[in-house]
Structures are given as structure tokens and as C-alpha cells.
Write a protein that holds these residues in place. Structure first.
Motif, PDB file in Angstrom:
ATOM      1  N   ARG A  85       0.837  -1.210   0.000  1.00  0.00           N
ATOM      2  CA  ARG A  85       0.000   0.000   0.000  1.00  0.00           C
ATOM      3  C   ARG A  85       0.871   1.259   0.000  1.00  0.00           C
ATOM      4  NH1 ARG A  85      -5.145  -2.454   0.968  1.00  0.00           N
ATOM      5  NH2 ARG A  85      -6.369  -0.548   0.833  1.00  0.00           N
ATOM      6  N   ILE A  86       1.948   1.238   0.770  1.00  0.00           N
ATOM      7  CA  ILE A  86       2.852   2.398   0.808  1.00  0.00           C
ATOM      8  C   ILE A  86       3.503   2.592  -0.556  1.00  0.00           C
ATOM      9  CG2 ILE A  86       4.982   3.320   1.791  1.00  0.00           C
ATOM     10  CD1 ILE A  86       4.146   1.863   4.436  1.00  0.00           C
ATOM     11  N   LEU A  87       4.004   1.512  -1.149  1.00  0.00           N
ATOM     12  CA  LEU A  87       4.638   1.640  -2.464  1.00  0.00           C
ATOM     13  C   LEU A  87       3.647   2.100  -3.525  1.00  0.00           C
ATOM     14  CD1 LEU A  87       7.018  -1.441  -2.408  1.00  0.00           C
ATOM     15  CD2 LEU A  87       7.650   0.987  -2.247  1.00  0.00           C
ATOM     16  N   ASN A  88       2.387   1.681  -3.423  1.00  0.00           N
ATOM     17  CA  ASN A  88       1.364   2.156  -4.343  1.00  0.00           C
ATOM     18  C   ASN A  88       1.195   3.665  -4.217  1.00  0.00           C
ATOM     19  OD1 ASN A  88      -1.681   2.987  -4.651  1.00  0.00           O
ATOM     20  ND2 ASN A  88      -1.300   1.309  -6.090  1.00  0.00           N
ATOM     21  N   LEU A  89       1.147   4.163  -2.985  1.00  0.00           N
ATOM     22  CA  LEU A  89       1.031   5.609  -2.771  1.00  0.00           C
ATOM     23  C   LEU A  89       2.239   6.334  -3.358  1.00  0.00           C
ATOM     24  CD1 LEU A  89      -0.368   8.092  -1.398  1.00  0.00           C
ATOM     25  CD2 LEU A  89       1.111   7.610   0.571  1.00  0.00           C
ATOM     26  N   LEU A  90       3.440   5.858  -3.042  1.00  0.00           N
ATOM     27  CA  LEU A  90       4.653   6.525  -3.534  1.00  0.00           C
ATOM     28  C   LEU A  90       4.726   6.518  -5.053  1.00  0.00           C
ATOM     29  CD1 LEU A  90       7.334   5.221  -1.001  1.00  0.00           C
ATOM     30  CD2 LEU A  90       6.084   7.399  -0.965  1.00  0.00           C
ATOM     31  N   SER A  91       4.228   5.445  -5.679  1.00  0.00           N
ATOM     32  CA  SER A  91       4.275   5.332  -7.136  1.00  0.00           C
ATOM     33  C   SER A  91       3.189   6.136  -7.835  1.00  0.00           C
ATOM     34  CB  SER A  91       4.141   3.859  -7.549  1.00  0.00           C
ATOM     35  OG  SER A  91       5.241   3.121  -7.085  1.00  0.00           O
ATOM     36  N   SER A  92       2.116   6.439  -7.129  1.00  0.00           N
ATOM     37  CA  SER A  92       0.993   7.133  -7.765  1.00  0.00           C
ATOM     38  C   SER A  92       1.020   8.641  -7.546  1.00  0.00           C
ATOM     39  CB  SER A  92      -0.336   6.563  -7.264  1.00  0.00           C
ATOM     40  OG  SER A  92      -0.494   6.794  -5.877  1.00  0.00           O
ATOM     41  N   GLN A  93       1.987   9.130  -6.781  1.00  0.00           N
ATOM     42  CA  GLN A  93       2.128  10.572  -6.532  1.00  0.00           C
ATOM     43  C   GLN A  93       3.523  10.997  -6.964  1.00  0.00           C
ATOM     44  OE1 GLN A  93      -0.721  12.100  -5.519  1.00  0.00           O
ATOM     45  NE2 GLN A  93      -1.518  10.023  -5.616  1.00  0.00           N
ATOM     46  N   LEU A 145      11.161  24.553   8.182  1.00  0.00           N
ATOM     47  CA  LEU A 145      10.957  24.892   6.777  1.00  0.00           C
ATOM     48  C   LEU A 145      10.215  23.728   6.132  1.00  0.00           C
ATOM     49  CD1 LEU A 145      11.664  26.767   4.304  1.00  0.00           C
ATOM     50  CD2 LEU A 145      13.657  25.292   3.983  1.00  0.00           C
ATOM     51  N   ALA A 146       9.054  23.984   5.555  1.00  0.00           N
ATOM     52  CA  ALA A 146       8.285  22.968   4.830  1.00  0.00           C
ATOM     53  C   ALA A 146       8.280  23.366   3.361  1.00  0.00           C
ATOM     54  CB  ALA A 146       6.867  22.876   5.380  1.00  0.00           C
ATOM     55  N   THR A 147       8.829  22.501   2.526  1.00  0.00           N
ATOM     56  CA  THR A 147       9.030  22.827   1.123  1.00  0.00           C
ATOM     57  C   THR A 147       8.352  21.808   0.212  1.00  0.00           C
ATOM     58  OG1 THR A 147      11.236  23.627   1.740  1.00  0.00           O
ATOM     59  CG2 THR A 147      10.807  23.319  -0.602  1.00  0.00           C
ATOM     60  N   PRO A 148       7.476  22.241  -0.686  1.00  0.00           N
ATOM     61  CA  PRO A 148       6.947  21.307  -1.685  1.00  0.00           C
ATOM     62  C   PRO A 148       8.074  20.891  -2.634  1.00  0.00           C
ATOM     63  CG  PRO A 148       5.611  23.296  -1.552  1.00  0.00           C
ATOM     64  CD  PRO A 148       6.868  23.561  -0.788  1.00  0.00           C
ATOM     65  N   VAL A 149       8.173  19.593  -2.878  1.00  0.00           N
ATOM     66  CA  VAL A 149       9.258  19.051  -3.695  1.00  0.00           C
ATOM     67  C   VAL A 149       8.710  17.934  -4.573  1.00  0.00           C
ATOM     68  CG1 VAL A 149      11.463  17.803  -3.600  1.00  0.00           C
ATOM     69  CG2 VAL A 149      10.986  19.552  -1.903  1.00  0.00           C
ATOM     70  N   ARG A 150       9.157  17.887  -5.819  1.00  0.00           N
ATOM     71  CA  ARG A 150       8.842  16.726  -6.661  1.00  0.00           C
ATOM     72  C   ARG A 150       9.843  15.637  -6.306  1.00  0.00           C
ATOM     73  NH1 ARG A 150       9.627  16.449 -13.035  1.00  0.00           N
ATOM     74  NH2 ARG A 150      11.726  16.816 -12.302  1.00  0.00           N
ATOM     75  N   TYR A 151       9.336  14.442  -6.047  1.00  0.00           N
ATOM     76  CA  TYR A 151      10.218  13.362  -5.625  1.00  0.00           C
ATOM     77  C   TYR A 151      10.160  12.186  -6.599  1.00  0.00           C
ATOM     78  CZ  TYR A 151       6.191  10.622  -4.077  1.00  0.00           C
ATOM     79  OH  TYR A 151       5.020   9.906  -4.049  1.00  0.00           O
ATOM     80  N   HIS A 178      11.316   7.759  -6.281  1.00  0.00           N
ATOM     81  CA  HIS A 178      11.617   6.788  -5.226  1.00  0.00           C
ATOM     82  C   HIS A 178      12.136   5.486  -5.807  1.00  0.00           C
ATOM     83  CE1 HIS A 178       8.330   3.740  -5.341  1.00  0.00           C
ATOM     84  NE2 HIS A 178       7.774   4.673  -6.080  1.00  0.00           N
ATOM     85  N   LEU A 179      12.928   4.803  -5.007  1.00  0.00           N
ATOM     86  CA  LEU A 179      13.333   3.420  -5.231  1.00  0.00           C
ATOM     87  C   LEU A 179      12.945   2.691  -3.961  1.00  0.00           C
ATOM     88  CD1 LEU A 179      16.882   3.599  -6.873  1.00  0.00           C
ATOM     89  CD2 LEU A 179      14.768   2.774  -7.914  1.00  0.00           C
ATOM     90  N   ASP A 180      11.996   1.810  -4.059  1.00  0.00           N
ATOM     91  CA  ASP A 180      11.447   1.137  -2.883  1.00  0.00           C
ATOM     92  C   ASP A 180      11.063   2.188  -1.846  1.00  0.00           C
ATOM     93  OD1 ASP A 180      11.570  -1.475  -3.909  1.00  0.00           O
ATOM     94  OD2 ASP A 180      13.676  -1.636  -3.352  1.00  0.00           O
ATOM     95  N   PHE A 181      11.641   2.124  -0.658  1.00  0.00           N
ATOM     96  CA  PHE A 181      11.252   3.030   0.430  1.00  0.00           C
ATOM     97  C   PHE A 181      12.267   4.158   0.623  1.00  0.00           C
ATOM     98  CE2 PHE A 181       9.273  -1.044   1.154  1.00  0.00           C
ATOM     99  CZ  PHE A 181       7.949  -0.665   1.290  1.00  0.00           C
ATOM    100  N   THR A 182      13.005   4.478  -0.424  1.00  0.00           N
ATOM    101  CA  THR A 182      13.942   5.598  -0.399  1.00  0.00           C
ATOM    102  C   THR A 182      13.419   6.670  -1.340  1.00  0.00           C
ATOM    103  OG1 THR A 182      15.828   4.174   0.095  1.00  0.00           O
ATOM    104  CG2 THR A 182      16.313   6.326  -0.870  1.00  0.00           C
ATOM    105  N   LEU A 183      13.204   7.872  -0.792  1.00  0.00           N
ATOM    106  CA  LEU A 183      12.776   9.005  -1.607  1.00  0.00           C
ATOM    107  C   LEU A 183      14.000   9.803  -2.021  1.00  0.00           C
ATOM    108  CD1 LEU A 183      10.067   8.186  -0.339  1.00  0.00           C
ATOM    109  CD2 LEU A 183       9.508  10.608  -0.271  1.00  0.00           C
TER     110      LEU A 183
END
Length: 170
Positions: A25-33, A47-53, A55-60
């Protein structure tokens, strides 16, 4: 009065997903956003910064301009929190993750740079900016291996699972 999602009423279940289902479920979220909010702390405070990310598995990972406020903050304190979330339509669609870890800033030639760099899709940025695809960016790559993930999905309540689940590396 009719209720759209009666399973959202009352106390939340406490049942835990098994590790494989939670990981999926986590990987689905990371892959769909592809956007997150990176939280760092520096001399001027949080500091909160919007960033395009990416991922490889659980590494952003994400690219950043050298000397940016987020990179200065990471240099002072590599502990970060990252929020990834799907668009919210209503309580039933609430789905997101808080990822906690220590950021590393990699440059070409650093150990692990070649491991992560191929997952970064820089080509579309270059095309949009009329830059040559023969000249890839050389800027810093920030890598955040997840040390802990707090995953929230209210739809889990429908199947008797707690809407908030915690993932840790094996």
C-alpha cells in the motif's frame, strides 16, 4: 439521515496489516504521486518545502539547487520528515504517509550516486527548459531512506484495519 460511509462512524479498528500488505500500500502511494512536502529545521526555524520526488522502494530522492535553504538545513541537521498524500475528496479517500529519515546529499562520483540517479526523471525538465538531453544536470541529489513510515488510509477501516499503520525497515 443517510450516511455515505457508515464504516467511518464509531471508534477506529486497531487491527494491523501484515508487513507485506502494508508495504504494498505504501509503495502504491509513492508510485501514484510525485509531490511531497519536505520538512527540515534550520537556524531560522522549521521549513516545509513542496518538492517533486522520485523513489526506489522506500527511499525518496529529489534534486535541489546547491545552497538552497533546504540543503543548508539538511547540512545542519539531516533528520527530515516528508509528507506524501493523495488528493482528498472526503474522509474515506484520506491516504498519505509521513516518512521519517536522515537525508544524504550526493554528488556525481559519491558512493551510491549511480545507484539512485537512474530513477530521477530529469529529461522532462530539460525538454521543458529547452536544454540539451546530452547535458544531464550535475546538481545535488538528496536521498532519504525511510527509517519509519506512518501510513494513513481511512479506507482500511472498511475491512476492519486501523486507519493508521506504522512501517519500519526490516
Amino acid at each position: 439521515m443517510p450516511v455515505t460511509n457508515p464504516w467511518l462512524a464509531g471508534p477506529a479498528p486497531t487491527e494491523r496489516l501484515d508487513r507485506d500488505r502494508l508495504s504494498e500500500r505504501i509503495l502504491n502511494l509513492l508510485s501514484s504521486q510525485n509531490m511531497c512536502v519536505l520538512a527540515t529545521t534550520g537556524p531560522a526555524g522549521p521549513l516545509a518545502t513542496p518538492v517533486r520526488y522520485f523513489h526506489l522502494d522506500f527511499t525518496l530522492m529529489f534534486t535541489a539547487a546547491a545552497g538552497s535553504p533546504k540543503l543548508r538545513n539538511i547540512a545542519g541537521d539531516p533528520r527530515v520528515s516528508v509528507g506524501v498524500f493523495a488528493p482528498l475528496v472526503g474522509q474515506a479517500s484520506s491516504r498519505g504517509a509521513q516518512i521519517f529519515g536522515e537525508a544524504r546529499v550526493l554528488l556525481p562520483g559519491d558512493d551510491d550516486f549511480a545507484t539512485y540517479w537512474p530513477a530521477v526523471r530529469w529529461q522532462s525538465d530539460h525538454v521543458e527548459r529547452s536544454r540539451s538531453l546530452d547535458d544531464p544536470p550535475q546538481g545535488p541529489l538528496v536521498v532519504i531512506p525511510a527509517g519509519r513510515i506512518v501510513y494513513t488510509e481511512h479506507w482500511l477501516r472498511r475491512d476492519g484495519y486501523a486507519p493508521r499503520q506504522v512501517w519500519k525497515p526490516a
